[in-house]
Design a protein around this motif. Structure first.
Motif, PDB file in Angstrom:
ATOM      1  N   GLY A 147      47.231  31.795  33.685  1.00 39.39           N
ATOM      2  CA  GLY A 147      47.441  31.618  35.115  1.00 39.39           C
ATOM      3  C   GLY A 147      47.741  32.925  35.834  1.00 39.39           C
ATOM      4  N   VAL A 148      47.677  32.865  37.161  1.00 37.70           N
ATOM      5  CA  VAL A 148      47.846  34.063  37.979  1.00 37.70           C
ATOM      6  C   VAL A 148      48.843  33.781  39.095  1.00 37.70           C
ATOM      7  CG1 VAL A 148      46.687  35.798  39.420  1.00 37.70           C
ATOM      8  CG2 VAL A 148      45.438  34.694  37.531  1.00 37.70           C
ATOM      9  N   VAL A 149      49.828  34.654  39.225  1.00 36.94           N
ATOM     10  CA  VAL A 149      50.715  34.650  40.388  1.00 36.94           C
ATOM     11  C   VAL A 149      50.221  35.716  41.355  1.00 36.94           C
ATOM     12  CG1 VAL A 149      53.001  35.297  41.215  1.00 36.94           C
ATOM     13  CG2 VAL A 149      52.783  33.754  39.287  1.00 36.94           C
ATOM     14  N   LEU A 150      50.019  35.321  42.607  1.00 36.72           N
ATOM     15  CA  LEU A 150      49.620  36.273  43.645  1.00 36.72           C
ATOM     16  C   LEU A 150      50.789  36.402  44.613  1.00 36.72           C
ATOM     17  CD1 LEU A 150      46.982  34.145  43.070  1.00 36.72           C
ATOM     18  CD2 LEU A 150      45.850  36.017  44.274  1.00 36.72           C
ATOM     19  N   VAL A 204      41.608  31.122  45.749  1.00 37.42           N
ATOM     20  CA  VAL A 204      40.517  30.141  45.758  1.00 37.42           C
ATOM     21  C   VAL A 204      39.403  30.579  44.811  1.00 37.42           C
ATOM     22  CG1 VAL A 204      38.690  29.141  47.173  1.00 37.42           C
ATOM     23  CG2 VAL A 204      41.019  29.275  48.065  1.00 37.42           C
ATOM     24  N   GLN A 205      39.036  31.850  44.876  1.00 35.05           N
ATOM     25  CA  GLN A 205      37.952  32.341  44.026  1.00 35.05           C
ATOM     26  C   GLN A 205      38.361  32.348  42.564  1.00 35.05           C
ATOM     27  OE1 GLN A 205      35.574  35.460  45.681  1.00 35.05           O
ATOM     28  NE2 GLN A 205      35.224  36.415  43.688  1.00 35.05           N
ATOM     29  N   LEU A 206      39.598  32.710  42.281  1.00 38.76           N
ATOM     30  CA  LEU A 206      40.064  32.709  40.894  1.00 38.76           C
ATOM     31  C   LEU A 206      40.038  31.306  40.303  1.00 38.76           C
ATOM     32  CD1 LEU A 206      42.992  35.246  41.231  1.00 38.76           C
ATOM     33  CD2 LEU A 206      41.068  35.489  39.645  1.00 38.76           C
ATOM     34  N   ARG A 207      40.353  30.315  41.125  1.00 36.56           N
ATOM     35  CA  ARG A 207      40.322  28.941  40.612  1.00 36.56           C
ATOM     36  C   ARG A 207      38.900  28.522  40.253  1.00 36.56           C
ATOM     37  NH1 ARG A 207      44.695  28.187  44.348  1.00 36.56           N
ATOM     38  NH2 ARG A 207      43.309  27.504  46.035  1.00 36.56           N
ATOM     39  N   THR A 208      37.903  29.021  40.985  1.00 35.06           N
ATOM     40  CA  THR A 208      36.513  28.715  40.625  1.00 35.06           C
ATOM     41  C   THR A 208      36.127  29.387  39.306  1.00 35.06           C
ATOM     42  OG1 THR A 208      35.487  30.580  41.809  1.00 35.06           O
ATOM     43  CG2 THR A 208      35.919  28.549  43.071  1.00 35.06           C
ATOM     44  N   HIS A 209      36.904  30.400  38.907  1.00 35.46           N
ATOM     45  CA  HIS A 209      36.674  31.074  37.620  1.00 35.46           C
ATOM     46  C   HIS A 209      37.493  30.437  36.504  1.00 35.46           C
ATOM     47  CE1 HIS A 209      35.310  35.124  39.625  1.00 35.46           C
ATOM     48  NE2 HIS A 209      34.714  34.074  40.134  1.00 35.46           N
ATOM     49  N   GLY A 210      38.173  29.346  36.819  1.00 34.15           N
ATOM     50  CA  GLY A 210      38.953  28.658  35.802  1.00 34.15           C
ATOM     51  C   GLY A 210      40.366  29.163  35.628  1.00 34.15           C
ATOM     52  N   ARG A 211      40.852  29.996  36.564  1.00 35.64           N
ATOM     53  CA  ARG A 211      42.220  30.514  36.469  1.00 35.64           C
ATOM     54  C   ARG A 211      43.121  29.734  37.431  1.00 35.64           C
ATOM     55  NH1 ARG A 211      41.886  35.980  34.355  1.00 35.64           N
ATOM     56  NH2 ARG A 211      44.153  35.871  34.117  1.00 35.64           N
ATOM     57  N   THR A 255      38.072  40.784  40.574  1.00 35.46           N
ATOM     58  CA  THR A 255      37.577  41.531  39.414  1.00 35.46           C
ATOM     59  C   THR A 255      38.722  42.219  38.679  1.00 35.46           C
ATOM     60  OG1 THR A 255      35.406  41.886  40.429  1.00 35.46           O
ATOM     61  CG2 THR A 255      36.055  43.411  38.684  1.00 35.46           C
ATOM     62  N   LEU A 256      39.669  42.775  39.422  1.00 38.77           N
ATOM     63  CA  LEU A 256      40.835  43.400  38.796  1.00 38.77           C
ATOM     64  C   LEU A 256      41.605  42.400  37.950  1.00 38.77           C
ATOM     65  CD1 LEU A 256      42.429  45.658  41.575  1.00 38.77           C
ATOM     66  CD2 LEU A 256      41.482  46.426  39.387  1.00 38.77           C
ATOM     67  N   VAL A 257      41.786  41.195  38.484  1.00 34.88           N
ATOM     68  CA  VAL A 257      42.544  40.167  37.759  1.00 34.88           C
ATOM     69  C   VAL A 257      41.760  39.660  36.561  1.00 34.88           C
ATOM     70  CG1 VAL A 257      43.556  37.870  37.930  1.00 34.88           C
ATOM     71  CG2 VAL A 257      43.820  39.490  39.816  1.00 34.88           C
ATOM     72  N   ASP A 258      40.473  39.382  36.760  1.00 40.19           N
ATOM     73  CA  ASP A 258      39.664  38.822  35.678  1.00 40.19           C
ATOM     74  C   ASP A 258      39.536  39.769  34.490  1.00 40.19           C
ATOM     75  OD1 ASP A 258      39.149  36.291  36.624  1.00 40.19           O
ATOM     76  OD2 ASP A 258      37.242  36.808  37.571  1.00 40.19           O
ATOM     77  N   ALA A 259      39.755  41.046  34.727  1.00 36.85           N
ATOM     78  CA  ALA A 259      39.663  42.023  33.644  1.00 36.85           C
ATOM     79  C   ALA A 259      40.856  41.940  32.694  1.00 36.85           C
ATOM     80  CB  ALA A 259      39.565  43.435  34.217  1.00 36.85           C
ATOM     81  N   ARG A 260      41.876  41.166  33.066  1.00 35.09           N
ATOM     82  CA  ARG A 260      43.095  41.086  32.249  1.00 35.09           C
ATOM     83  C   ARG A 260      43.229  39.699  31.629  1.00 35.09           C
ATOM     84  NH1 ARG A 260      47.303  44.892  33.082  1.00 35.09           N
ATOM     85  NH2 ARG A 260      46.621  46.622  34.388  1.00 35.09           N
ATOM     86  N   PRO A 261      43.454  39.654  30.324  1.00 34.28           N
ATOM     87  CA  PRO A 261      43.673  38.356  29.677  1.00 34.28           C
ATOM     88  C   PRO A 261      45.110  37.884  29.892  1.00 34.28           C
ATOM     89  CG  PRO A 261      43.834  40.111  28.068  1.00 34.28           C
ATOM     90  CD  PRO A 261      43.471  40.765  29.371  1.00 34.28           C
ATOM     91  N   GLY A 262      45.344  36.621  29.600  1.00 35.20           N
ATOM     92  CA  GLY A 262      46.695  36.076  29.695  1.00 35.20           C
ATOM     93  C   GLY A 262      47.134  35.914  31.138  1.00 35.20           C
ATOM     94  N   ARG A 263      48.438  35.661  31.305  1.00 30.69           N
ATOM     95  CA  ARG A 263      48.971  35.539  32.653  1.00 30.69           C
ATOM     96  C   ARG A 263      48.934  36.880  33.360  1.00 30.69           C
ATOM     97  NH1 ARG A 263      53.947  33.049  30.429  1.00 30.69           N
ATOM     98  NH2 ARG A 263      53.448  30.880  29.965  1.00 30.69           N
ATOM     99  N   VAL A 264      48.717  36.834  34.671  1.00 34.28           N
ATOM    100  CA  VAL A 264      48.654  38.056  35.479  1.00 34.28           C
ATOM    101  C   VAL A 264      49.556  37.894  36.688  1.00 34.28           C
ATOM    102  CG1 VAL A 264      47.172  39.590  36.839  1.00 34.28           C
ATOM    103  CG2 VAL A 264      46.287  38.548  34.735  1.00 34.28           C
ATOM    104  N   ARG A 265      50.366  38.925  36.934  1.00 32.55           N
ATOM    105  CA  ARG A 265      51.207  38.981  38.135  1.00 32.55           C
ATOM    106  C   ARG A 265      50.621  40.032  39.061  1.00 32.55           C
ATOM    107  NH1 ARG A 265      56.307  40.123  34.342  1.00 32.55           N
ATOM    108  NH2 ARG A 265      54.651  41.486  33.557  1.00 32.55           N
ATOM    109  N   LEU A 266      50.038  39.555  40.161  1.00 31.83           N
ATOM    110  CA  LEU A 266      49.349  40.429  41.109  1.00 31.83           C
ATOM    111  C   LEU A 266      50.183  40.580  42.369  1.00 31.83           C
ATOM    112  CD1 LEU A 266      46.816  41.841  42.409  1.00 31.83           C
ATOM    113  CD2 LEU A 266      46.036  39.535  43.006  1.00 31.83           C
TER     114      LEU A 266
END
Length: 205
Positions: A132-135, A47-54, A17-28
């Motif tokens: 995209g998201v970097v974790l 895994v969950q973020l990929r199901t959200h299309g990220r 939820t924290l990540v999805d609240a941010r548009p664009g690329r996210v560095r977590l």
């Protein structure tokens, strides 16, 4: 201050939820000592973020350590050097965090250095899309100026860490105490997770 017990599954939801609240690329950054299992949390959130299309790239801080000749200059069990000198923060910025930033190229190197063989990994660059998201998962990550957009701190008390950390790693305990006392990771984090019992975490709001 409010403390809310959560299940491990609910914790993954909180991170996503924290990540999805941010548009664009996210560095977590998912920051915590080994018993809190930050890498496992990163992989589950990915895994969950990929199901959200990220699209996601999971990066272990353990793959961005400095070479042994530098890292172990003062011995293999120096807690101060473990805190201040083991992580290749420059390499993380150059190969992962800066390219994943809003004006970066998006070309991210998932692994840089193999600490076991003390040689460079032969990893290929990954192109991260505009959303995209970097974790980034590991220990002792906060309070050193790394450019991240969201930070989660998996906090463990000294007593719990001493109880759960492998005896071969007890020499690192003073480093974790210094980290909490001097770098105040809880103050930098967007989400603080009380992780004395990692299977029964609680979120501090």
């Amino acid at each position: 201050m409010q403390i809310t017990p959560v299940t491990p599954d609910r914790l993954v939801d909180e991170v996503v939820t924290l990540v999805d609240a941010r548009p664009g690329r996210v560095r977590l950054a998912l920051d915590g000592p080994p018993p809190t299992r930050p890498l496992a949390l990163a992989e589950r959130a990915a895994v969950q973020l990929r199901t959200h299309g990220r699209e996601t790239v999971v990066v272990s801080a353990g793959d961005f350590l400095r070479p042994a000749s530098v890292r172990l200059e003062f011995g293999r069990e120096d807690p101060d050097e473990f805190l201040d000198g083991w992580l290749d923060a420059g390499g993380l910025r150059r190969e992962v965090l800066d390219p994943a930033g809003p004006t970066g190229s998006g070309q991210v190197l998932p692994r840089l250095w193999d600490a076991t063989t003390d040689r460079a990994h032969r990893a290929r660059y990954v192109q991260l899309p505009s959303d995209g998201v970097v974790l980034l998962a590991g220990a002792l990550l906060l309070g050193r100026g790394l450019p991240v957009d969201v930070a989660v701190h998996l906090r463990m008390s000294d007593a719990a860490l001493a109880r759960t950390l492998s005896p071969t790693e007890h020499w690192t305990l003073p480093a974790y105490t210094r980290y909490e006392d001097e770098r105040h990771p809880s103050e930098e984090a967007d989400l603080v997770v009380l992780s004395d019992h990692p299977d029964r975490p609680a979120v501090r709001r």
